[in-house]
Design an enzyme around this catalytic site. Sequence first.
Site, PDB file in Angstrom:
ATOM      1  N   SER A   4      -7.773 152.513 -89.987  1.00 41.98           N
ATOM      2  CA  SER A   4      -9.010 151.843 -90.391  1.00 41.98           C
ATOM      3  C   SER A   4      -9.991 151.767 -89.221  1.00 41.98           C
ATOM      4  O   SER A   4     -10.350 152.788 -88.649  1.00 41.98           O
ATOM      5  CB  SER A   4      -8.674 150.463 -90.969  1.00 41.98           C
ATOM      6  OG  SER A   4      -9.754 149.933 -91.680  1.00 41.98           O
ATOM      7  N   HIS A  64      -7.144 152.511 -99.767  1.00 40.56           N
ATOM      8  CA  HIS A  64      -6.991 152.239 -98.331  1.00 40.56           C
ATOM      9  C   HIS A  64      -5.543 151.886 -98.005  1.00 40.56           C
ATOM     10  O   HIS A  64      -5.077 152.124 -96.897  1.00 40.56           O
ATOM     11  CB  HIS A  64      -7.920 151.079 -97.953  1.00 40.56           C
ATOM     12  CG  HIS A  64      -8.186 150.950 -96.481  1.00 40.56           C
ATOM     13  ND1 HIS A  64      -8.624 151.999 -95.694  1.00 40.56           N
ATOM     14  CD2 HIS A  64      -8.099 149.876 -95.639  1.00 40.56           C
ATOM     15  CE1 HIS A  64      -8.792 151.580 -94.441  1.00 40.56           C
ATOM     16  NE2 HIS A  64      -8.469 150.308 -94.384  1.00 40.56           N
TER      17      HIS A  64
END
EC number: 3.4.21.-
Length: 257
Positions: free
Chosen positions: A122, A236
């Site tokens: 991330s 994600h």
Amino acid sequence: MIVEKRRFPSPSQHVRLYTICYLSNGLRVKGLLAEPAEPGQYDGFLYLRGGIKSVGMVRPGRIIQFASQGFVVFAPFYRGNQGGEGNEDFAGEDREDAFSAFRLLQQHPNVKKDRIHIFGFSRGGIMGMLTAIEMGGQAASFVSWGGVSDMILTYEERQDLRRMMKRVIGGTPKKVPEEYQWRTPFDQVNKIQAPVLLIHGEKDQNVSIQHSYLLEEKLKQLHKPVETWYYSTFTHYFPPKENRRIVRQLTQWMKNR
């Protein structure tokens, strides 16, 4: 340079955990170190976390997952976190915390000095990019998983992060374009010498796959070695079973580099 090293309870008998206080540009910054319990020389693994402050904090279980594959893992918390000095940045001055953490692994007695890998998840993706640029040929590989590569794109995509980004970075991309450009190092990607692996879920709404596409394109233009593992159905956060499988695969990929 390590200032303090304290044992931290480990749920695994095969991995020892320590909280570390180390120096980064004169600041005392904290991090988590995981060492395989079996004596030996191991590849080093720099784990660059995502999120900011309490969002995306370093989880011992995740660090153990990677250490269990045969790595000495160090995960900096970044400045201003969990008792560390300084104020947290967002791929700004805090990049020094990643650089210093890489050097800390180079000095670790159980780490093969020329076998240190960079991993970013991330927000850690852009931290990893910056570290791969800084370390050049000293890095054995760089893996970005759901990683940010473009801070202006992050500002555009994540309306929920804009307030934080304006506060930390000093304004919007229109107001302080140079601050965003400094944090988006596409113009220095030519300095990356490590082979790169990009892992991304195509349904990611936290960090769009566009971030990986941009970095992939830039690396290919420069004829840099880049491999991509894109997953059409994942967001994600990958399902636990797939996550574990990909951890095994990516660590094997690292060892083969």
